[in-house]
Design a protein around this motif. Structure first.
Motif, mmCIF file in Angstrom:
data_model
loop_
_atom_site.group_PDB
_atom_site.id
_atom_site.type_symbol
_atom_site.label_atom_id
_atom_site.label_comp_id
_atom_site.label_asym_id
_atom_site.label_seq_id
_atom_site.Cartn_x
_atom_site.Cartn_y
_atom_site.Cartn_z
ATOM 1 N N UNK A 1 48.932 -5.637 0.660
ATOM 2 C CA UNK A 1 48.676 -4.272 0.188
ATOM 3 C C UNK A 1 48.372 -4.252 -1.307
ATOM 4 N N UNK A 2 49.156 -5.002 -2.063
ATOM 5 C CA UNK A 2 48.957 -5.038 -3.515
ATOM 6 C C UNK A 2 47.641 -5.714 -3.878
ATOM 7 N N UNK A 3 47.319 -6.806 -3.194
ATOM 8 C CA UNK A 3 46.057 -7.512 -3.448
ATOM 9 C C UNK A 3 44.869 -6.606 -3.153
ATOM 10 N N UNK A 4 44.901 -5.930 -2.005
ATOM 11 C CA UNK A 4 43.795 -5.062 -1.620
ATOM 12 C C UNK A 4 43.640 -3.885 -2.576
ATOM 13 N N UNK A 5 44.763 -3.260 -2.957
ATOM 14 C CA UNK A 5 44.696 -2.125 -3.871
ATOM 15 C C UNK A 5 44.158 -2.562 -5.236
ATOM 16 N N UNK A 6 44.652 -3.700 -5.726
ATOM 17 C CA UNK A 6 44.184 -4.193 -7.020
ATOM 18 C C UNK A 6 42.718 -4.580 -6.993
ATOM 19 N N UNK A 7 42.303 -5.315 -5.957
ATOM 20 C CA UNK A 7 40.910 -5.756 -5.859
ATOM 21 C C UNK A 7 39.966 -4.572 -5.678
ATOM 22 N N UNK A 8 40.375 -3.596 -4.861
ATOM 23 C CA UNK A 8 39.532 -2.427 -4.639
ATOM 24 C C UNK A 8 39.383 -1.601 -5.912
ATOM 25 N N UNK A 9 40.479 -1.455 -6.662
ATOM 26 C CA UNK A 9 40.419 -0.707 -7.908
ATOM 27 C C UNK A 9 39.509 -1.362 -8.925
ATOM 28 N N UNK A 10 39.601 -2.696 -9.059
ATOM 29 C CA UNK A 10 38.742 -3.427 -10.005
ATOM 30 C C UNK A 10 37.280 -3.365 -9.584
ATOM 31 N N UNK A 11 37.031 -3.538 -8.277
ATOM 32 C CA UNK A 11 35.654 -3.506 -7.789
ATOM 33 C C UNK A 11 35.023 -2.142 -8.014
ATOM 34 N N UNK A 12 35.783 -1.076 -7.772
ATOM 35 C CA UNK A 12 35.259 0.273 -7.970
ATOM 36 C C UNK A 12 34.997 0.538 -9.447
ATOM 37 N N UNK A 13 35.885 0.040 -10.312
ATOM 38 C CA UNK A 13 35.691 0.252 -11.751
ATOM 39 C C UNK A 13 34.456 -0.477 -12.255
ATOM 40 N N UNK A 14 34.242 -1.707 -11.765
ATOM 41 C CA UNK A 14 33.054 -2.454 -12.176
ATOM 42 C C UNK A 14 31.789 -1.779 -11.693
ATOM 43 N N UNK A 15 31.849 -1.202 -10.497
ATOM 44 C CA UNK A 15 30.680 -0.509 -9.958
ATOM 45 C C UNK A 15 30.371 0.744 -10.763
ATOM 46 N N UNK A 16 31.411 1.375 -11.325
ATOM 47 C CA UNK A 16 31.208 2.596 -12.098
ATOM 48 C C UNK A 16 30.734 2.303 -13.518
ATOM 49 N N UNK A 17 31.036 1.094 -14.028
ATOM 50 C CA UNK A 17 30.733 0.766 -15.422
ATOM 51 C C UNK A 17 29.268 0.929 -15.779
ATOM 52 N N UNK A 18 28.309 0.403 -14.972
ATOM 53 C CA UNK A 18 26.904 0.598 -15.341
ATOM 54 C C UNK A 18 26.518 2.064 -15.434
#
Length: 309
Positions: A281-298
């Protein structure tokens, strides 16, 4: 303000997750000592895949109801929201998903409908999977739980889209809300069920990776593990007031594993499974949060450049 609320939600959820681990730490440490160095990584990978199946089940239902979300933002809403299951009370995950989904343009009633539909879809598919796999791997092991499988035909009727749409419509009318713009379809329900079945398979593999180090071996162990985990999850989820089914699922798993493991080994397997799922659960939440943030950065950078121009 929203950022502070979200951070507070995460801290409380993580705190309860850590408390669940710390309360059984000695037993957990003793159990992990019995596992090989390959068992835990394989188990965690399988759990992450299973949680992904759960996310895709929810995403399929949400899309069928009229709010298709790209994979990255959908994963963030689902996995971060799911951390709320570690907080006492059964409504924290849906509240978190409703608020996070609203920021992506998903109406609150639609988020709530997808959340509450995911549970019976997983329950119905889990009972079906457990009945078939336990009978195939070890005939007679499912007999003590025959009463649970009586729910399968009931859930099959309850998950018929016409029934679901009627129930949702009635509930929204009683709450004084507008009806859903798009009704659930049979195709959407079958897609969600397909993802749920894949999720149960992955959950079984995570338990099989643990069981192989504790006693039983052979190809039938993987089949039995799918049924054992699915059945224990279904029994645990029926206790809504307990955070994430804590305790109930472990007791059920010890009982279900009795035909293949002694009591000590069964307790070890149940505790190790619980910790691996918390890690997942922690791995998925952390990875999903980072992936979404990187997608929003551009997008953020592009907006900033346009503003400067």
């Amino acid at each position: 303000m929203k950022r502070l609320v979200r951070i507070g939600f995460l801290l409380v959820a993580l705190g309860f997750g850590a408390w669940a681990v710390a309360g059984q730490w000695e037993a957990v440490r003793a159990g992990f000592a019995r596992l090989s160095w390959t068992a835990l990584p394989l188990s965690v990978v399988a759990v992450v895949a299973a949680l992904g199946g759960g996310m895709m089940t929810w995403r399929a239902l949400l899309a069928d109801l009229g709010s298709p979300l790209p994979a990255r933002p959908a994963a963030k809403v689902f996995f971060v929201g799911q951390l709320g299951k570690y907080i006492p009370g059964s409504l924290w995950p849906v509240v978190a998903q409703m608020e996070m989904g609203r920021e992506l343009g998903v109406p609150r009633p639609r988020s709530a409908a997808a959340f509450f539909l995911t549970m019976p879809v997983q329950l119905g598919s889990g009972l079906l999977v457990s009945g078939v796999t336990l009978l195939a791997a070890l005939p007679g092991s499912a007999a003590p739980y025959a009463w649970v499988f009586l729910l399968v035909p009931v859930l099959a009727v309850a998950l018929e889209p016409r029934v679901v749409n009627a129930v949702i419509g009635f509930g929204l009318r009683r709450l004084g809300r507008e009806p859903l713009e798009r009704p659930l379809t049979r195709r959407g329900m079958l897609t969600a069920l397909g993802w749920a079945l894949l999720g149960w398979t992955a959950y079984g593999l995570h338990l099989a990776a643990i069981l192989y180090d504790l006693g039983p071996s052979g190809p039938s162990v993987a089949v039995f593990s799918v049924g054992a985990f699915a059945l224990s999850w279904c029994l645990g989820i029926m206790t809504f007031v307990v955070p994430a089914g804590a305790g109930v699922r472990e007791v059920a798993m010890v009982a279900v594993l009795a035909p293949v493991l002694d009591r000590g080994s069964a307790i070890t397997a149940a505790l190790c499974s619980r910790i691996v799922i918390i890690v997942g659960d922690l791995v998925c939440a952390g990875a999903a949060g980072l992936a979404a943030r990187r997608a929003e950065s551009p997008d953020v950078m592009a907006t900033g450049e346009k503003t400067r121009d």
